[in-house]
Design a protein around this motif. Sequence first.
Motif, PDB file in Angstrom:
ATOM      1  N   ILE A 110       0.827  -1.207   0.000  1.00  0.00           N
ATOM      2  CA  ILE A 110       0.000   0.000   0.000  1.00  0.00           C
ATOM      3  C   ILE A 110       0.866   1.265   0.000  1.00  0.00           C
ATOM      4  O   ILE A 110       0.415   2.341  -0.393  1.00  0.00           O
ATOM      5  N   ARG A 111       2.106   1.174   0.451  1.00  0.00           N
ATOM      6  CA  ARG A 111       3.026   2.323   0.453  1.00  0.00           C
ATOM      7  C   ARG A 111       4.427   1.804   0.111  1.00  0.00           C
ATOM      8  O   ARG A 111       5.052   1.128   0.930  1.00  0.00           O
ATOM      9  N   LEU A 112       4.894   2.103  -1.080  1.00  0.00           N
ATOM     10  CA  LEU A 112       6.172   1.584  -1.554  1.00  0.00           C
ATOM     11  C   LEU A 112       7.339   2.489  -1.177  1.00  0.00           C
ATOM     12  O   LEU A 112       7.179   3.684  -0.948  1.00  0.00           O
ATOM     13  N   VAL A 113       8.523   1.904  -1.161  1.00  0.00           N
ATOM     14  CA  VAL A 113       9.736   2.677  -0.935  1.00  0.00           C
ATOM     15  C   VAL A 113       9.998   3.606  -2.116  1.00  0.00           C
ATOM     16  O   VAL A 113      10.468   4.732  -1.936  1.00  0.00           O
ATOM     17  N   SER A 114       9.684   3.166  -3.314  1.00  0.00           N
ATOM     18  CA  SER A 114       9.929   3.969  -4.518  1.00  0.00           C
ATOM     19  C   SER A 114       9.313   5.358  -4.404  1.00  0.00           C
ATOM     20  O   SER A 114       8.140   5.508  -4.072  1.00  0.00           O
ATOM     21  N   MET A 115      10.101   6.371  -4.702  1.00  0.00           N
ATOM     22  CA  MET A 115       9.628   7.746  -4.630  1.00  0.00           C
ATOM     23  C   MET A 115       8.612   8.074  -5.713  1.00  0.00           C
ATOM     24  O   MET A 115       7.952   9.111  -5.668  1.00  0.00           O
ATOM     25  N   LEU A 116       8.473   7.185  -6.706  1.00  0.00           N
ATOM     26  CA  LEU A 116       7.537   7.412  -7.809  1.00  0.00           C
ATOM     27  C   LEU A 116       6.162   6.808  -7.552  1.00  0.00           C
ATOM     28  O   LEU A 116       5.220   7.041  -8.321  1.00  0.00           O
ATOM     29  N   ALA A 117       6.037   6.053  -6.481  1.00  0.00           N
ATOM     30  CA  ALA A 117       4.785   5.352  -6.187  1.00  0.00           C
ATOM     31  C   ALA A 117       3.733   6.316  -5.619  1.00  0.00           C
ATOM     32  O   ALA A 117       4.046   7.449  -5.231  1.00  0.00           O
ATOM     33  N   PRO A 118       2.467   5.891  -5.566  1.00  0.00           N
ATOM     34  CA  PRO A 118       1.408   6.732  -5.000  1.00  0.00           C
ATOM     35  C   PRO A 118       1.737   7.196  -3.580  1.00  0.00           C
ATOM     36  O   PRO A 118       2.312   6.443  -2.778  1.00  0.00           O
ATOM     37  N   PHE A 166       0.519   0.844  -9.770  1.00  0.00           N
ATOM     38  CA  PHE A 166       0.357   2.048  -8.951  1.00  0.00           C
ATOM     39  C   PHE A 166      -1.124   2.438  -8.842  1.00  0.00           C
ATOM     40  O   PHE A 166      -1.588   2.865  -7.782  1.00  0.00           O
ATOM     41  N   ASP A 167      -1.853   2.308  -9.943  1.00  0.00           N
ATOM     42  CA  ASP A 167      -3.284   2.627  -9.909  1.00  0.00           C
ATOM     43  C   ASP A 167      -4.026   1.698  -8.951  1.00  0.00           C
ATOM     44  O   ASP A 167      -4.966   2.117  -8.255  1.00  0.00           O
ATOM     45  N   LEU A 168      -3.599   0.430  -8.904  1.00  0.00           N
ATOM     46  CA  LEU A 168      -4.218  -0.526  -7.977  1.00  0.00           C
ATOM     47  C   LEU A 168      -3.969  -0.115  -6.527  1.00  0.00           C
ATOM     48  O   LEU A 168      -4.857  -0.253  -5.673  1.00  0.00           O
ATOM     49  N   ILE A 169      -2.779   0.398  -6.255  1.00  0.00           N
ATOM     50  CA  ILE A 169      -2.467   0.858  -4.896  1.00  0.00           C
ATOM     51  C   ILE A 169      -3.461   1.948  -4.471  1.00  0.00           C
ATOM     52  O   ILE A 169      -4.053   1.887  -3.381  1.00  0.00           O
TER      53      ILE A 169
END
Length: 248
Positions: A110-118, A166-169
């Motif tokens: 639900i919250r990724l490390v990637s800075m590009l994620a939601p 990302f949209d699924l998140i």
Amino acid sequence: MQTASVGVLIIHGFTATLESVMGLVDPLREMGVRVSVPVLRGHGADSPEMLRGVTWQDWMKDAETAFLELSQSVDRVFVVGHSMGGLIALNLAAKYRERIDGVVVAAPAIRLVSMLAPDRPLHFLTPILQSVVRNWDLKVAFSDPDEDGARVHYSWAPTDAIRSFFDLISFTHSRLHDISCPVLILHNRAEKTVLPESASIVYDNIATPEEDKELVWLERSEHQMFCDCEKERAIAIIVDYIRRKIAA
């Protein structure tokens, strides 16, 4: 204990192979339950190219089909999802509230490390990146160096598939309040793929009563917890949880 009428649906993560979750299968079958492990669209192929053009709605449809098929053959169903599979499991729980006896989400993405994620600082750049970058390289992180050779997911993924993930998140985050069934959340404190705060976000936002939700932490594992140094403990926690729910 009669468990012949119990089924467990196991949903793998984004770009993952079935190897990433197969450690759960035999211990669950030894309990006498029916186990279903579907391969989501675009996965299980020789090349990640099969993911190009695939959307999160396709993955949801594949999991939902497997869930409905399993439901027809058993009286009680539990859903286990790892990473993105955890998001899909939560969406199934939101849609089929009365038909799921319990959900286990392992490292829910639900919250990724990637800075590009939601909900991350650079998420606004993803549409731009999609127009110029066709593929993203992926790394497999293990805290146990002996597991580095495990083939648990593709080495790269098409950018359009990542953006759909990302949209699924975002969609899943908006549905958490619709989940009221028993939930076990299993997460790693120090992993470098899904932020540990993901576990708290899920725990705090689902409508499941306090007495029916549990949060358990692994201390040393990386993201692929069912293939890493604490895999025996991770599997035992989930098997014990389902055993307790069956007995109850």
